[in-house]
Motif scaffolding. Structure first.
Motif, PDB file in Angstrom:
ATOM      1  N   SER A  94       0.972  -1.163  -0.007  1.00  0.00           N
ATOM      2  CA  SER A  94       0.136  -0.018  -0.059  1.00  0.00           C
ATOM      3  C   SER A  94       0.848   1.275  -0.041  1.00  0.00           C
ATOM      4  O   SER A  94       0.640   2.316  -0.794  1.00  0.00           O
ATOM      5  N   ARG A  95       1.723   1.307   0.667  1.00  0.00           N
ATOM      6  CA  ARG A  95       2.671   2.516   1.130  1.00  0.00           C
ATOM      7  C   ARG A  95       3.593   2.590  -0.267  1.00  0.00           C
ATOM      8  O   ARG A  95       3.774   3.455  -0.808  1.00  0.00           O
ATOM      9  N   GLY A  96       4.083   1.548  -0.750  1.00  0.00           N
ATOM     10  CA  GLY A  96       4.694   1.454  -2.171  1.00  0.00           C
ATOM     11  C   GLY A  96       4.349   2.012  -3.159  1.00  0.00           C
ATOM     12  O   GLY A  96       4.766   2.840  -3.943  1.00  0.00           O
ATOM     13  N   ARG A  97       2.849   1.536  -3.431  1.00  0.00           N
ATOM     14  CA  ARG A  97       1.910   1.996  -4.567  1.00  0.00           C
ATOM     15  C   ARG A  97       1.933   3.386  -4.381  1.00  0.00           C
ATOM     16  O   ARG A  97       1.970   3.964  -5.329  1.00  0.00           O
ATOM     17  N   ARG A  98       1.549   4.151  -3.009  1.00  0.00           N
ATOM     18  CA  ARG A  98       1.290   5.382  -2.856  1.00  0.00           C
ATOM     19  C   ARG A  98       2.543   6.446  -3.266  1.00  0.00           C
ATOM     20  O   ARG A  98       2.281   7.141  -4.115  1.00  0.00           O
ATOM     21  N   LEU A  99       3.735   5.709  -2.844  1.00  0.00           N
ATOM     22  CA  LEU A  99       4.866   6.377  -3.203  1.00  0.00           C
ATOM     23  C   LEU A  99       5.239   6.450  -4.567  1.00  0.00           C
ATOM     24  O   LEU A  99       5.624   7.424  -5.228  1.00  0.00           O
ATOM     25  N   LEU A 100       4.918   5.267  -5.461  1.00  0.00           N
ATOM     26  CA  LEU A 100       5.069   5.114  -6.753  1.00  0.00           C
ATOM     27  C   LEU A 100       4.236   5.853  -7.282  1.00  0.00           C
ATOM     28  O   LEU A 100       4.500   6.598  -8.543  1.00  0.00           O
ATOM     29  N   ALA A 101       2.974   5.899  -7.165  1.00  0.00           N
ATOM     30  CA  ALA A 101       2.009   6.845  -7.807  1.00  0.00           C
ATOM     31  C   ALA A 101       2.243   8.190  -7.774  1.00  0.00           C
ATOM     32  O   ALA A 101       2.342   9.071  -8.534  1.00  0.00           O
ATOM     33  N   LYS A 102       2.809   8.655  -6.429  1.00  0.00           N
ATOM     34  CA  LYS A 102       3.063  10.020  -6.266  1.00  0.00           C
ATOM     35  C   LYS A 102       4.316  10.346  -7.120  1.00  0.00           C
ATOM     36  O   LYS A 102       4.327  11.469  -7.880  1.00  0.00           O
ATOM     37  N   THR A 103       5.220   9.629  -7.177  1.00  0.00           N
ATOM     38  CA  THR A 103       6.474   9.727  -8.061  1.00  0.00           C
ATOM     39  C   THR A 103       6.138   9.941  -9.676  1.00  0.00           C
ATOM     40  O   THR A 103       6.372  10.834 -10.213  1.00  0.00           O
ATOM     41  N   LEU A 104       5.227   8.940 -10.075  1.00  0.00           N
ATOM     42  CA  LEU A 104       4.823   8.851 -11.558  1.00  0.00           C
ATOM     43  C   LEU A 104       3.766  10.039 -11.972  1.00  0.00           C
ATOM     44  O   LEU A 104       4.095  10.819 -12.686  1.00  0.00           O
ATOM     45  N   LEU A 105       3.199  10.507 -10.886  1.00  0.00           N
ATOM     46  CA  LEU A 105       2.110  11.645 -11.059  1.00  0.00           C
ATOM     47  C   LEU A 105       3.128  12.942 -11.066  1.00  0.00           C
ATOM     48  O   LEU A 105       2.903  13.895 -11.921  1.00  0.00           O
ATOM     49  N   ASN A 106       4.072  13.197 -10.288  1.00  0.00           N
ATOM     50  CA  ASN A 106       4.882  14.364 -10.277  1.00  0.00           C
ATOM     51  C   ASN A 106       5.496  14.215 -11.508  1.00  0.00           C
ATOM     52  O   ASN A 106       5.877  15.350 -12.272  1.00  0.00           O
ATOM     53  N   LYS A 107       6.265  12.853 -11.981  1.00  0.00           N
ATOM     54  CA  LYS A 107       6.903  13.261 -13.362  1.00  0.00           C
ATOM     55  C   LYS A 107       6.090  13.534 -14.444  1.00  0.00           C
ATOM     56  O   LYS A 107       6.550  14.435 -15.408  1.00  0.00           O
ATOM     57  N   ALA A 108       4.538  12.851 -14.371  1.00  0.00           N
ATOM     58  CA  ALA A 108       3.892  13.406 -15.682  1.00  0.00           C
ATOM     59  C   ALA A 108       3.571  14.845 -15.426  1.00  0.00           C
ATOM     60  O   ALA A 108       3.456  15.584 -16.627  1.00  0.00           O
ATOM     61  N   ARG A 109       3.369  15.536 -14.110  1.00  0.00           N
ATOM     62  CA  ARG A 109       3.375  16.905 -14.116  1.00  0.00           C
ATOM     63  C   ARG A 109       4.371  17.771 -14.799  1.00  0.00           C
ATOM     64  O   ARG A 109       4.369  18.736 -15.365  1.00  0.00           O
TER      65      ARG A 109
END
Length: 190
Positions: free
Chosen positions: A159-174
């Motif tokens: 759960s935590r890893g997915r959240r961190l990964l999602a945040k990283t990928l969203l920030n990269k997309a932004r």
């Protein structure tokens, strides 16, 4: 049939997948090859411990996970636990965990190099669980067995890893100006 022939027949079909796992962790061909070679050496050394030939791939994943963990520990020598990271990004809080959320949406849009880089950026404990569960498709039970941790720990790290990964990928997309291509549908309230 001698033991070496049996070993080769059981292990050979999984070598490419092991290499893929190693590449997703490191992104460096030489390191991935070293890890696979070390995995095969340890597998040969401990071949008598393989109890069910059907479970060969899970057994090899357990070995490569130990190889990677040993190597990463040697390289980083971490002396403290990963800090607890919280996010203020409201988009990460709008989904139930069972429905497609930021992780699944952004994962679908990433090429393998971007995804590998994002997974490598995760703290080691989270990266290992995300890799085994989401990228290798193993069950919680299998991940728990491979990492020798309780199933609940697998679930919380995932759960935590997915959240961190999602945040990283969203920030990269932004940063890349691709936020308009990310379509995230809010989940139902619990």
């Amino acid at each position: 049939m001698n033991q070496q022939t049996v070993f080769q027949q059981l292990v050979r079909p999984w070598c490419d997948r092991l290499y893929g796992v190693a590449m997703r962790y490191t992104g460096r061909r030489e390191t991935a090859e070293d890890w696979v070679q070390e995995t095969l050496l340890r597998a040969w050394r401990d071949f008598d411990q393989l109890s069910e030939q059907i479970a060969t791939y899970a057994w090899l994943l357990k070995i490569i996970d130990h190889v990677i963990a040993d190597d990463v520990r040697k390289q980083k020598r971490r002396h403290q636990l990963a800090p607890v990271i919280t996010t203020e990004d409201r988009i990460l809080h709008t989904h139930q965990s069972a429905e497609p959320g930021p992780f699944e949406e952004t994962l679908r849009q990433q090429d393998s190099e971007q995804l590998a880089a994002a997974v490598q950026a995760l703290p080691e404990d989270y990266a290992r669980v995300v890799m085994l569960r989401d990228m290798e498709g193993l069950s919680y039970r299998d991940v728990a067995e491979i990492l020798a941790i309780p199933r609940g720990t697998v679930m919380s790290r995932l759960s935590r890893g997915r959240r961190l990964l999602a945040k990283t990928l969203l920030n990269k997309a932004r940063q890349d100006g691709h936020t308009d291509s990310i379509r995230i549908h809010p989940g139902k309230e619990r």
